[in-house]
Scaffold this motif. Structure first.
Motif, PDB file in Angstrom:
ATOM      1  N   ARG A 161       0.831  -1.215   0.000  1.00 55.43           N
ATOM      2  CA  ARG A 161       0.000   0.000   0.000  1.00 55.43           C
ATOM      3  C   ARG A 161       0.862   1.259   0.000  1.00 55.43           C
ATOM      4  O   ARG A 161       0.486   2.254  -0.620  1.00 55.43           O
ATOM      5  N   LEU A 162       2.012   1.228   0.667  1.00 48.66           N
ATOM      6  CA  LEU A 162       2.890   2.402   0.668  1.00 48.66           C
ATOM      7  C   LEU A 162       3.599   2.540  -0.669  1.00 48.66           C
ATOM      8  O   LEU A 162       3.832   3.656  -1.147  1.00 48.66           O
ATOM      9  N   ARG A 163       3.946   1.429  -1.280  1.00 47.79           N
ATOM     10  CA  ARG A 163       4.629   1.432  -2.572  1.00 47.79           C
ATOM     11  C   ARG A 163       3.773   2.102  -3.653  1.00 47.79           C
ATOM     12  O   ARG A 163       4.286   2.582  -4.650  1.00 47.79           O
ATOM     13  N   GLN A 164       2.461   2.167  -3.455  1.00 47.48           N
ATOM     14  CA  GLN A 164       1.556   2.789  -4.420  1.00 47.48           C
ATOM     15  C   GLN A 164       1.435   4.298  -4.222  1.00 47.48           C
ATOM     16  O   GLN A 164       0.865   4.990  -5.052  1.00 47.48           O
ATOM     17  N   LEU A 165       1.975   4.799  -3.106  1.00 49.00           N
ATOM     18  CA  LEU A 165       1.905   6.222  -2.794  1.00 49.00           C
ATOM     19  C   LEU A 165       3.194   6.922  -3.197  1.00 49.00           C
ATOM     20  O   LEU A 165       4.212   6.277  -3.407  1.00 49.00           O
ATOM     21  N   ASP A 181      -2.338  14.406   3.876  1.00 53.56           N
ATOM     22  CA  ASP A 181      -3.378  13.901   4.775  1.00 53.56           C
ATOM     23  C   ASP A 181      -3.114  12.470   5.243  1.00 53.56           C
ATOM     24  O   ASP A 181      -4.010  11.821   5.756  1.00 53.56           O
ATOM     25  N   LEU A 182      -1.859  12.020   5.089  1.00 57.58           N
ATOM     26  CA  LEU A 182      -1.545  10.639   5.448  1.00 57.58           C
ATOM     27  C   LEU A 182      -0.519  10.586   6.572  1.00 57.58           C
ATOM     28  O   LEU A 182       0.289  11.509   6.735  1.00 57.58           O
ATOM     29  N   LEU A 219       2.816   0.293  10.799  1.00 53.11           N
ATOM     30  CA  LEU A 219       1.937   1.180  11.559  1.00 53.11           C
ATOM     31  C   LEU A 219       1.322   2.249  10.658  1.00 53.11           C
ATOM     32  O   LEU A 219       0.146   2.591  10.793  1.00 53.11           O
ATOM     33  N   VAL A 220       2.099   2.769   9.715  1.00 48.10           N
ATOM     34  CA  VAL A 220       1.548   3.723   8.753  1.00 48.10           C
ATOM     35  C   VAL A 220       0.434   3.047   7.967  1.00 48.10           C
ATOM     36  O   VAL A 220      -0.666   3.595   7.823  1.00 48.10           O
ATOM     37  N   VAL A 221       0.691   1.850   7.467  1.00 47.95           N
ATOM     38  CA  VAL A 221      -0.320   1.120   6.687  1.00 47.95           C
ATOM     39  C   VAL A 221      -1.589   0.923   7.524  1.00 47.95           C
ATOM     40  O   VAL A 221      -2.701   1.115   7.023  1.00 47.95           O
ATOM     41  N   SER A 236      -9.278   4.206   4.582  1.00 48.35           N
ATOM     42  CA  SER A 236      -9.770   3.091   3.764  1.00 48.35           C
ATOM     43  C   SER A 236      -9.892   3.466   2.288  1.00 48.35           C
ATOM     44  O   SER A 236      -9.806   2.603   1.422  1.00 48.35           O
ATOM     45  N   ASP A 237     -10.061   4.753   2.002  1.00 48.65           N
ATOM     46  CA  ASP A 237     -10.202   5.179   0.606  1.00 48.65           C
ATOM     47  C   ASP A 237      -8.865   5.520  -0.049  1.00 48.65           C
ATOM     48  O   ASP A 237      -8.829   6.067  -1.139  1.00 48.65           O
ATOM     49  N   CYS A 238      -7.777   5.168   0.588  1.00 43.23           N
ATOM     50  CA  CYS A 238      -6.447   5.511   0.081  1.00 43.23           C
ATOM     51  C   CYS A 238      -5.984   4.463  -0.926  1.00 43.23           C
ATOM     52  O   CYS A 238      -5.679   3.336  -0.570  1.00 43.23           O
TER      53      CYS A 238
END
Length: 124
Positions: free
Chosen positions: A41-45, A67-68, A101-103, A108-110
């Motif tokens: 999920r972080l790799r997509q940001l 906002d993350l 912890l970030v993940v 949920s809409d991220c």
């Protein structure tokens, strides 16, 4: 032969340059960057290392989504903050735990980051 790098998104290219410690990439804690990249999920940001922090954004160009949650610190402890330093979400001993912890605190809409400036809520 097709050059695979020519099909990279801005997010993919930024991660690659950070991981390779490319001279044109921003500087950040390599262990934090690697741990964050290991989380799908972080790799997509869009990753943005600055001032001892690794922030994540839903977009690839200023103005940022801002906002993350993000990771600060290093060496012995890592702090995970809510967006804008609103609160400490946790203090952990490893970059892997910080990334997890970030993940756990992503909205949920991220989804994957969009290319360009932020056009979402709270855009000035």
């Amino acid at each position: 032969m097709i050059d695979d790098m020519s099909t990279e998104t801005v997010v993919e290219k930024t991660w690659r340059m950070l991981l390779e410690r490319h001279p044109d990439a921003r500087r950040g804690d390599p262990e934090v960057i690697e741990a964050a990249f290991a989380e799908l999920r972080l790799r997509q940001l869009f990753p943005f290392p600055s001032h001892g922090c690794l922030t994540f954004h839903r977009n690839t160009d200023f103005p940022w989504s801002n906002d993350l949650p993000f990771i600060a610190g290093g060496e012995k402890t890592y702090l995970v903050y809510a967006a804008g330093y609103a609160e400490i979400l946790g203090e952990v001993a490893t970059p892997q735990a910080a990334a997890a912890l970030v993940v756990a605190h992503l909205p949920s809409d991220c989804g994957a980051a969009v290319e360009g400036p932020w056009q979402g809520p709270n855009t000035p």
